[in-house]
Design an enzyme around this catalytic site. Structure first.
Site, mmCIF file in Angstrom:
data_model
loop_
_atom_site.group_PDB
_atom_site.id
_atom_site.type_symbol
_atom_site.label_atom_id
_atom_site.label_comp_id
_atom_site.label_asym_id
_atom_site.label_seq_id
_atom_site.Cartn_x
_atom_site.Cartn_y
_atom_site.Cartn_z
ATOM 1 N N ASP A 40 -57.906 -4.513 -58.841
ATOM 2 C CA ASP A 40 -56.583 -4.881 -58.336
ATOM 3 C C ASP A 40 -56.677 -6.213 -57.596
ATOM 4 O O ASP A 40 -57.470 -6.356 -56.662
ATOM 5 C CB ASP A 40 -56.047 -3.771 -57.425
ATOM 6 C CG ASP A 40 -54.531 -3.762 -57.369
ATOM 7 O OD1 ASP A 40 -53.944 -4.790 -56.972
ATOM 8 O OD2 ASP A 40 -53.938 -2.733 -57.740
ATOM 9 N N ARG A 156 -42.060 2.518 -56.379
ATOM 10 C CA ARG A 156 -43.447 2.891 -56.156
ATOM 11 C C ARG A 156 -43.657 3.643 -54.854
ATOM 12 O O ARG A 156 -44.642 4.368 -54.698
ATOM 13 C CB ARG A 156 -44.332 1.645 -56.172
ATOM 14 C CG ARG A 156 -43.958 0.610 -55.128
ATOM 15 C CD ARG A 156 -44.799 -0.650 -55.232
ATOM 16 N NE ARG A 156 -46.161 -0.431 -54.768
ATOM 17 C CZ ARG A 156 -47.130 -1.327 -54.856
ATOM 18 N NH1 ARG A 156 -46.890 -2.503 -55.412
ATOM 19 N NH2 ARG A 156 -48.333 -1.069 -54.408
ATOM 20 N N GLU A 331 -59.770 2.228 -61.360
ATOM 21 C CA GLU A 331 -59.281 1.113 -60.545
ATOM 22 C C GLU A 331 -60.106 0.929 -59.279
ATOM 23 O O GLU A 331 -60.290 1.880 -58.516
ATOM 24 C CB GLU A 331 -57.812 1.342 -60.150
ATOM 25 C CG GLU A 331 -57.263 0.160 -59.351
ATOM 26 C CD GLU A 331 -56.025 0.460 -58.509
ATOM 27 O OE1 GLU A 331 -55.278 -0.481 -58.229
ATOM 28 O OE2 GLU A 331 -55.824 1.630 -58.124
ATOM 29 N N ASP A 336 -57.627 -5.830 -53.766
ATOM 30 C CA ASP A 336 -56.278 -6.279 -53.403
ATOM 31 C C ASP A 336 -55.929 -5.956 -51.950
ATOM 32 O O ASP A 336 -55.470 -6.818 -51.209
ATOM 33 C CB ASP A 336 -55.286 -5.586 -54.340
ATOM 34 C CG ASP A 336 -53.840 -5.892 -54.003
ATOM 35 O OD1 ASP A 336 -53.397 -7.004 -54.321
ATOM 36 O OD2 ASP A 336 -53.158 -5.031 -53.427
ATOM 37 N N ASP A 378 -54.753 -6.906 -62.360
ATOM 38 C CA ASP A 378 -53.319 -6.755 -62.578
ATOM 39 C C ASP A 378 -52.551 -8.015 -62.187
ATOM 40 O O ASP A 378 -51.511 -8.313 -62.754
ATOM 41 C CB ASP A 378 -52.784 -5.516 -61.863
ATOM 42 C CG ASP A 378 -53.232 -5.423 -60.423
ATOM 43 O OD1 ASP A 378 -54.037 -6.273 -59.972
ATOM 44 O OD2 ASP A 378 -52.783 -4.496 -59.715
#
Lengths: 467, 467
Positions: A40, A156, A331, A336, A378
């Site tokens: 990420d 989300r 992931e 991130d 991503d």
């Protein structure tokens, strides 16, 4: 000369392609598997920062040795007007692109921009075709990236039943998934959708989203997951000994799993400190740069399962007694999250976790032919690898970033300056840069040198013969 | 199925390699050529920014369609202690890596870190072996990137005889190349070295560095260039009609060539303007973002030769009546210069110039077998593609870059925010990110998916059989 140059090339391509050809020509052969590893926020800055620390500036990490390198155009559209592109994605719309092959708007999980239509994911297709499927993450399992492969919901943030209607994030950001509640015939919150899913392996964090009472029920979401056939694990030992005949839901933290590495002494990235004179004019005065920082093991990590352990368990379970193949998404989420919050050491440790999970995947692929391993990101992240000594030092002017800087001491004895300067709030922004994509040799000839993010879905479903 | 998958792959590889094999097996075949195109500062952010503008977020530019994509580790060392790596390069040391295969320190042109040894360049090797060589740039021809392929000097700023001893850049940065003066047996300044060189084609800007009096001579450097066999052109027409039996030195501006595109109305990237309350606390108050900008043709560009025109002239001259092959370096220099000075439109226009030069190179390679076309960057740049609408907009907080922002209106009707936030001085910093490398099909099988910058030299000299 001609033969020595040409033969090995043709042979190695033949070796790569022969099993694919055999799979079409004649049964039975090994089933086809796809392992999609997502870093990420892992753009080339994050990879270079991690490589400099983990292997040295001249060293290589396993990403660098992959058989194929490509680049991915990340595509996002405006939710009000899906004909209008946006240039920077979030993890929800970008994961939805990879999971479904569609372009959508920021914040959406497996649903279309504006029209809120449910999109068919590769997990849906795999399960329909009798393949197995698994999702592994270091984030809440209900977070944007993992959930986009399974759930369908408009926002989300609707991760549990209490976040569906009239909810507020950090008391400021309103959330509303009221059209998705079960009472209106919707699928419910993300945790409820995962609990009801037929995904074979779900491993990550996020117990907090399963301990809530399910909508219209006296039971918790976790109890509903058990009823739908999940074995629940909350530690590495349980995860490894889970019964083979059950689906596995592993939840190893209340929220995101802790990061492996941290700044020594609870330091943070800091802002350079210019002298008073420098406030009068940028060419005047001087500046004090933040002290350097060292990275250390994060004590909070404790006995959290590592990403490689979760990946290994998932691969064992998905491949055992399975003649149909599987899809697995893994992931490393906190490359991130650490970058958002200016934790360079956190980023590095989580990128290291990704490389370890990749080692596990590549080892599996060596032993199991017809396994396509893809690694990608991503979207880009704010962190930039900047000169610790300004290019303009000889001009003897106060040169410093207007943002936050982490001056990391690397094992090779050099200071690596990481710049965070996209906003001054609690979290940095994503960026819109193209992100890298890597494949093992099984991907050679199947992935072009550049593709759009939704085309990753096409590559995977085509490889698994799902369309 | 087997044959249809395998045959085209082997055939296309065979097509790529056969001429290489023949070149070894039997004379005469077409000579081997290398065209190295360098986008100064052209990392993936700069490519994505340019693509969004030039082709749209879903569009492709010719870089995206190249047969091979790789990534390059940029390596730099400390000048005082060459065993110590630095994580961010300048154009001098990175061009020297590509030109000579060696790792050196920032500011050095074709010389080694600390010990100031002259390094052998691919141009030296090519000329020794009877090949032709050319250098094309949109910068001063004496600038770091072009000069690193020809000159040997300790400091990049020593571009003309007046900059050799006790010189100051912008009245602040001291320059000293006294060990390189001719009086001490040195090769003289960069312009003097170029004037005395046997390079067949030199095209770019920088007349200012040739109109100076040469060291120990009553003549200008330009007059010396004429004496050494150069035809001098100062406009496109002269460049195109230059006699074939002379070396060609084209100097089309006093300094760097103007950039093709500019902000409309002499705008600049600007700093967001927060309200008074925001100075008290970053979560308070509001912020006014800079107005959007449009790109337009830069009036100053006038009849400056375009990069594609210079490339075309160079290719014609280098290939004509040449059975030995050539090396040509083509630089789009102001992707970097515009990014340093926060001119997003300038960056975009100069990246467009690079794609046009690439079209010329690819067309040449189609017609001339055995032509390896490589495109890469020397280092990363500060400019970041950032969200124009913050990811955190829903929190209703003043989110803004602490640096400078260009909010560019793109032809597809969207605002693209480019962030410049590495320092507040007259120029942004470079970054240390890995940079992309692209090759035409001639590079397939010869370039790994990742390599170090000095290894680009190895790929080129090996292709040209120079070592």
């Amino acid at each position: 000369m001609k033969s020595t140059i040409l033969k090995p090339l043709c042979l190695s391509l033949a070796m790569v392609s022969s099993s694919a050809v055999l799979a079409v020509d004649s049964e039975p052969t090994a089933p086809r598997n796809v392992i999609l590893i997502v870093g990420d926020g892992m753009d080339d800055h994050q990879i270079t920062i991690a490589r400099n620390y983990l292997a040295g500036s001249r060293g290589k990490i396993n990403l660098d040795e992959m058989a194929l390198r490509s680049s991915v155009q990340v595509l996002t559209v405006d939710d009000k007007d899906p004909s209008r592109p946006l240039y920077v994605a979030d993890s929800a719309n970008s994961a939805t692109s990879m999971a479904t092959g569609e372009i959508t708007s920021r914040g959406r999980i497996g649903t279309s921009a504006k029209y809120d239509q449910d999109l068919v994911s590769i997990v849906d297709l795999a399960k329909q075709a009798g393949l197995k499927a698994g999702i592994v993450t270091t984030a809440n399992i209900t977070d944007a990236t993992p959930s986009s492969f399974v759930a369908k919901i408009s926002q989300r943030e609707c991760e549990n039943p209490e976040m569906m209607v009239d909810a507020l994030i950090y008391k400021r950001k309103p959330v509303d998934c009221s059209q998705d509640v079960k009472a209106k015939g919707g699928p419910g919150s993300i945790s409820e959708q995962l609990a009801a899913s037929n995904v074979d392996v779900l491993l990550g964090g996020g117990m907090q989203h399963f301990s809530k009472q399910a909508e219209g029920s006296s039971k918790t979401v976790l109890e509903q997951a058990k009823e739908s056939g999940f074995y629940i694990a909350d530690n590495a030992s349980d995860m490894k000994s889970a019964p083979a005949d059950k689906k596995l839901l592993g939840l190893f933290a209340e929220g995101n799993l802790p990061e492996r590495m941290a700044y020594e002494g609870e330091r943070e990235a800091e802002q350079p400190d210019p002298s008073m004179l420098n406030y009068l004019h940028k060419y005047l005065g001087s500046v004090e740069m933040p002290d350097t920082v060292k990275c250390e093991s994060n004590a909070a990590f404790g006995d959290t399962p590592e990403l490689r352990e979760m990946t290994s368990v998932a691969l064992n379970r998905l491949s055992e007694k399975n003649d149909k193949g599987f899809f697995l998404m893994v992931e490393s989420a906190s490359i991130d999250k650490a970058s958002h919050q200016r934790r360079a050491c956190g980023q590095i440790g989580e990128l290291q976790q990704l490389t370890e999970a990749l080692d596990v995947a590549l080892e599996f692929a060596e032993k199991h032919e017809n396994t396509l391993v893809l690694v990608t990101a991503d979207h880009g992240q704010a962190a930039q690898l900047m000169p610790d000594t300004s290019l303009f030092k000889a001009f003897d002017l106060p040169a410093y970033s207007p943002g936050y800087v982490a001056r990391v001491e690397t094992p090779e004895g050099v200071i690596m300056a990481v710049n965070y300067a996209t906003n001054g709030l609690f979290a940095e922004e994503h960026t819109g840069v193209n992100v890298p994509l890597f494949a093992n040799k099984e991907g050679v000839g199947k992935v072009p040198t550049m593709l759009t993010q939704p085309e990753i879905f096409n590559v995977m479903v085509s490889y698994l013969n799902l369309k």
